[in-house]
Scaffold this motif. Structure first.
Motif, short mmCIF file in Angstrom:
data_model
loop_
_atom_site.label_atom_id
_atom_site.label_comp_id
_atom_site.label_asym_id
_atom_site.label_seq_id
_atom_site.Cartn_x
_atom_site.Cartn_y
_atom_site.Cartn_z
N ASP A 15 -3.49 -4.53 1.31
CA ASP A 15 -4.06 -4.07 2.59
C ASP A 15 -5.37 -4.78 2.95
O ASP A 15 -5.77 -4.78 4.12
N HIS A 57 -4.69 6.30 6.18
CA HIS A 57 -5.88 5.61 6.69
C HIS A 57 -5.65 4.94 8.04
O HIS A 57 -6.51 4.20 8.52
N HIS A 58 -4.48 5.20 8.65
CA HIS A 58 -4.22 4.66 9.99
C HIS A 58 -4.81 5.59 11.05
O HIS A 58 -4.94 6.79 10.81
N ASP A 81 0.30 7.02 3.88
CA ASP A 81 0.17 5.73 4.60
C ASP A 81 0.86 5.74 5.97
O ASP A 81 1.21 4.69 6.49
N THR A 117 -4.53 3.31 1.89
CA THR A 117 -4.20 4.65 1.40
C THR A 117 -4.47 4.72 -0.10
O THR A 117 -4.87 5.76 -0.62
N ASP A 169 0.83 -1.21 0.00
CA ASP A 169 0.00 0.00 0.00
C ASP A 169 0.86 1.26 0.00
O ASP A 169 0.58 2.21 -0.74
MN LIG Z 1 -2.03 1.02 4.27
#
Ligand SMILES: [Mn+2]
Length: 323
Positions: free
Chosen positions: A164, A114-115, A88, A134, A26
């Motif tokens: 992912d 996206h974390h 990411d 991401t 990702d």
């Molecule tokens: Mn990721």
């Protein structure tokens, strides 16, 4: 959602796109797709990471112009950049050796991730934990800004979503992820080819090591906890490297009745690298946190100080309590 990011793109000419240590499908796919998009818009852009990108993702960069791993001679790209995109990841320490250079650089910084939110690197931050990857966010950015979405960018984004979502197996495999994937296939991505390039690349040595490791599988908690152990001798005898054990833990999770799978990999200096996986509500983040590690509910890790035997006793004990 993309207004500020669009402003950063429009207002600047020289870009660096970077991501986290231990690059994965990702981070690399998303960074290369964004870089490709910036270049298509007439910008100068380069992808740079602290750690070396795994071989299985090199095909995404046929020109070989991704700087990975970055050395001191490469830092001028950052110091002379107008803007740095960080994808990411949203914590300084996860950027590795180039984090400090980026922090001190005059460039505008922007984060797309996206974390779960960790710390503010820059006020220009888009973090959406509902996105499967991401790559999903970069797809949205590229299409929201009217493209173009090149075949190369599509390959990168598809690789990000594929890896992912655990090949569309994990709970984050959403309708949106499938809709984007559908558009990426329309853009020319060949799913069977990508899967072969990313996943069917094991060496004979790794496969033999895996056989040895799997034959030593052990169980606790009425078969609900399973674990694998890999000693340094096993790795050396097979002619492999510690990173060749990545993914082995998933095999422990394929057994009926297993709720928590663990792998113990012996490391130098009396340390043991431990990865944990779990199903549903079984929380291995808690197990790892109790031992000084961390991660997510269903995937976490710990570096244990002690022998592999001591690690097994400590970690399986905590795992059984988490059932
Ligand atoms: Mn990721």
């Amino acid at each position: 959602m993309w207004t500020e990011i669009e402003r950063v793109i429009d207002a600047n000419q020289k870009f660096v796109v970077t991501s986290h240590v231990n690059p994965d499908g990702d981070s690399i796919g998303s960074a290369l797709a964004l870089c490709e998009f910036l270049r298509a818009r007439g910008k100068e852009a380069v992808v740079m990471t602290s750690d070396e990108a795994p071989m299985v993702y090199r095909w995404l960069d046929p020109g070989g112009d991704m700087i990975s791993p970055a050395t001191e001679e490469d830092h001028h790209h950052i110091t002379s950049a107008d803007a740095v995109f960080i994808v990411d990841v949203n914590g300084w320490e996860r950027l590795g050796s180039i984090g400090e250079i980026i922090r001190d650089a005059a460039a505008v910084k922007a984060v797309i991730d996206h974390h779960p939110y960790r710390e503010e690197i820059t006020p220009i931050t888009v973090v959406d934990t509902s996105a499967c990857s991401t790559a999903e966010l970069i797809y949205d950015l590229i299409t929201s800004l009217g493209g173009p979405l090149s075949r190369r960018a599509a390959d990168g984004l598809y690789t990000g979503i594929l890896t992912d979502t655990g090949s569309f197996r994990f709970a984050n495999t959403s309708p949106v992820a499938h809709r984007i994937t559908s558009s990426l296939l329309d853009a020319g991505v060949e799913p069977a080819t990508v899967y072969d390039l990313v996943y069917n690349q094991n060496s004979e040595a790794r496969t033999r090591l895996m056989g040895k490791v799997l034959s030593g599988i052990s169980f606790a908690g009425n078969g609900q906890v399973s674990w694998l152990t890999v000693t340094r001798d096993m790795i050396a005898d097979a002619g492999t490297r510690p990173e060749d054990t990545s993914g082995f833990v998933d095999a422990a999770m394929t057994i009926a009745g297993v709720e928590i799978g663990i792998i113990f990999v012996e490391a130098p200096d009396n340390k043991v690298r431990i990865s944990l996986r779990s199903r549903g509500n079984k929380d291995v983040n808690k197990v790892a946190s109790n031992l000084g590690g961390g991660g997510h509910k269903n995937a976490s890790g710990v570096v244990f100080q002690g022998s592999i035997e001591e690690a097994v006793i400590a970690v399986t004990g905590e795992a059984v309590k988490a059932l």
